[in-house]
Design an enzyme around this catalytic site. Structure first.
Site, PDB file in Angstrom:
ATOM      1  N   THR A   1     158.203  -4.113  36.173  1.00 55.74           N
ATOM      2  CA  THR A   1     157.758  -3.215  37.237  1.00 55.74           C
ATOM      3  C   THR A   1     156.359  -2.696  36.924  1.00 55.74           C
ATOM      4  O   THR A   1     156.112  -2.166  35.842  1.00 55.74           O
ATOM      5  CB  THR A   1     158.732  -2.040  37.396  1.00 55.74           C
ATOM      6  OG1 THR A   1     159.990  -2.552  37.842  1.00 55.74           O
ATOM      7  CG2 THR A   1     158.219  -1.021  38.397  1.00 55.74           C
TER       8      THR A   1
ATOM      9  N   HIS B   1     169.603  -8.595  40.595  1.00 56.51           N
ATOM     10  CA  HIS B   1     169.474  -7.566  39.553  1.00 56.51           C
ATOM     11  C   HIS B   1     170.784  -6.772  39.507  1.00 56.51           C
ATOM     12  O   HIS B   1     171.034  -5.900  40.331  1.00 56.51           O
ATOM     13  CB  HIS B   1     168.299  -6.647  39.883  1.00 56.51           C
ATOM     14  CG  HIS B   1     167.834  -5.814  38.731  1.00 56.51           C
ATOM     15  ND1 HIS B   1     168.555  -5.668  37.565  1.00 56.51           N
ATOM     16  CD2 HIS B   1     166.710  -5.063  38.566  1.00 56.51           C
ATOM     17  CE1 HIS B   1     167.889  -4.872  36.739  1.00 56.51           C
ATOM     18  NE2 HIS B   1     166.771  -4.491  37.317  1.00 56.51           N
TER      19      HIS B   1
ATOM     20  N   ASN C   1     170.751  -2.656  34.116  1.00 55.12           N
ATOM     21  CA  ASN C   1     169.890  -1.490  33.910  1.00 55.12           C
ATOM     22  C   ASN C   1     170.243  -0.255  34.736  1.00 55.12           C
ATOM     23  O   ASN C   1     169.373   0.555  35.052  1.00 55.12           O
ATOM     24  CB  ASN C   1     168.423  -1.867  34.143  1.00 55.12           C
ATOM     25  CG  ASN C   1     167.910  -2.837  33.109  1.00 55.12           C
ATOM     26  OD1 ASN C   1     168.619  -3.178  32.158  1.00 55.12           O
ATOM     27  ND2 ASN C   1     166.685  -3.302  33.273  1.00 55.12           N
TER      28      ASN C   1
ATOM     29  N   TYR D   1     171.239   0.118  37.875  1.00 55.34           N
ATOM     30  CA  TYR D   1     170.960   0.159  39.304  1.00 55.34           C
ATOM     31  C   TYR D   1     172.257  -0.093  40.093  1.00 55.34           C
ATOM     32  O   TYR D   1     173.340  -0.091  39.521  1.00 55.34           O
ATOM     33  CB  TYR D   1     169.830  -0.808  39.646  1.00 55.34           C
ATOM     34  CG  TYR D   1     168.535  -0.399  38.963  1.00 55.34           C
ATOM     35  CD1 TYR D   1     167.930   0.813  39.273  1.00 55.34           C
ATOM     36  CD2 TYR D   1     167.954  -1.194  37.984  1.00 55.34           C
ATOM     37  CE1 TYR D   1     166.767   1.225  38.622  1.00 55.34           C
ATOM     38  CE2 TYR D   1     166.793  -0.788  37.331  1.00 55.34           C
ATOM     39  CZ  TYR D   1     166.205   0.420  37.654  1.00 55.34           C
ATOM     40  OH  TYR D   1     165.070   0.838  37.002  1.00 55.34           O
TER      41      TYR D   1
ATOM     42  N   ASN E   1     168.983   4.396  32.460  1.00 60.60           N
ATOM     43  CA  ASN E   1     169.341   5.083  33.694  1.00 60.60           C
ATOM     44  C   ASN E   1     170.727   5.715  33.631  1.00 60.60           C
ATOM     45  O   ASN E   1     171.462   5.733  34.617  1.00 60.60           O
ATOM     46  CB  ASN E   1     169.208   4.148  34.904  1.00 60.60           C
ATOM     47  CG  ASN E   1     167.766   3.851  35.221  1.00 60.60           C
ATOM     48  OD1 ASN E   1     166.917   4.735  35.164  1.00 60.60           O
ATOM     49  ND2 ASN E   1     167.461   2.601  35.536  1.00 60.60           N
TER      50      ASN E   1
END
Length: 378
Positions: free
Chosen positions: A26, A179, A182, A184, A239
């Site tokens: 990112t 994805h 992580n 999300y 996260n």
């Protein structure tokens, strides 16, 4: 004959010139979720990678969680990505896009009509997201309290994945990566720390994995399994994500993925961007057993490993058959010619961490090649 990082690889019919993958990174340089001309330059500079996986790219306005990350849901964004795929292919590279819905890792100011972010359950992550103020200054701020998704909303999000996958192929990507890592949205459904639901998408492992499998099914039906990869991070705490039994959870997930002839499985070992020895639960995670569970169940996808690999560790993983492909992240930021530097054992440049997120060409497209090659578009 010993297999090396620099050998070619047949990735479900996609011919890679080497086994070195550029990991998703990112960079927050896509205002209004639109890739810019410098985005095309950035990826073209790195086209010598066997495969480029783009930065995480949101599938819908609701899926956005950070300022100035790219999307796949407006015509302007699709036009921007088409310029990227065109120039990467012109340089002989291969490129897939990572499909992203951040779930609760967002801020209400990034959401349509300033609504709360969405999540499996209304549990605020002890994490931060990246915003840019009216003066153009970026900063990290706490995420907002999300609302719990109704089960009736999930088919719409699954369709967003499907539409984004189709759009990706139409603008020239060689495939997509789901994805599911992580912390999300998909990962939030998987983990007990973020999923307190009592319906068919919560509770036991089978229910918590239901959303992931629905997304995989939709995407593979839309564009084909050979164009679809997936990213998993079994024990990362990134996260504010946690599960007490990650081995059981991810062995269930990995066996379930064998019903789809995916292109590759992308595994983050340990804590994303941190120690490779991080563990959740009472015992260290056994990555070799995870891979064996997949192979024993009939899975044939390429096995990609990631997290803090240097040349020696990557070479060992390829030569011993632990991995088919190795993904490098931060080294690609400051070494656009990473493949050639590794091949010739040239020194690696150190990245400027202050330019990782947001900004312009500085720290993005101005890192020098060890032997200068002009990758600017004419």
């Amino acid at each position: 004959m010993t297999t090396t990082l620099f050998d070619s690889f047949d990735l479900s019919g996609l011919q890679l010139t080497n086994r070195i993958v550029m990991a998703p990174l990112t960079r927050n340089r896509s205002p209004s979720a639109v890739p810019q001309p410098i985005t095309a330059t950035y990826y073209a500079q790195r086209a010598s990678a066997g495969l480029i996986i783009t930065e995480a790219t949101v599938i819908s306005a609701q899926g956005q969680g950070y300022a100035n990350v790219p999307g796949l849901y407006t015509q302007q964004a699709l036009d921007g990505w088409r310029a990227v795929t065109n120039v990467v292919h012109a340089k002989g590279g291969k490129i897939v896009v990572q499909l992203w819905h951040v779930g609760r890792i967002s801020h209400y100011t990034l959401q349509p009509d300033n609504q709360p972010p969405v999540a499996p359950s209304a549990i605020q992550a002890q994490s931060k997201t990246y915003l840019i103020d009216a003066d153009g200054q970026g900063s990290f701020v706490p995420t907002s309290l999300p609302r719990a998704l109704a089960a009736s909303e999930l088919p719409g999000i699954i369709d967003d994945y499907r539409r984004a996958a189709r759009a990706a192929i139409e603008v020239g990507f060689d495939g997509i990566e789901i994805h599911a890592a992580n912390g999300y949205l998909i990962d939030q459904f998987l983990r007990l720390s973020s999923n307190h639901r009592s319906d068919d998408y919560g509770g036991n492992i089978e229910n918590r994995a239901r959303f992931l499998f629905a997304v995989v099914k939709a995407v593979t039906e839309e564009i084909g399994a050979a164009r679809t990869g997936i990213r998993l991070s079994p024990v990362t705490p990134t996260n504010d994500i946690f599960d007490p039994e990650p081995q059981l959870l991810f062995e269930h997930v990995i066996r379930g993925l064998t019903s789809h002839a995916l292109s590759y499985i992308h595994i983050i070992e340990g804590a994303t961007g941190g120690t490779r020895n991080h563990q959740q639960g009472n015992t260290p995670f056994d990555y070799a057993t995870l891979k064996q569970a997949y192979r024993d169940a009939g899975g044939k996808a390429a096995w990609m490993l990631n997290n803090s690999y240097d040349f020696a560790l990557a070479r060992q993983a390829i030569e011993t058959g632990q991995a088919d492909l190795i993904a490098f992240g931060r080294p690609f930021i400051s070494n656009p010619d990473l493949v050639e530097r590794l091949r010739k054992d040239s020194p690696l440049a150190t990245p400027d961490t202050s330019t990782f997120y947001g900004g312009d060409e500085h720290g993005y497209t101005d890192y020098p090649f060890f032997r200068h090659v002009d990758y600017q578009e004419s």
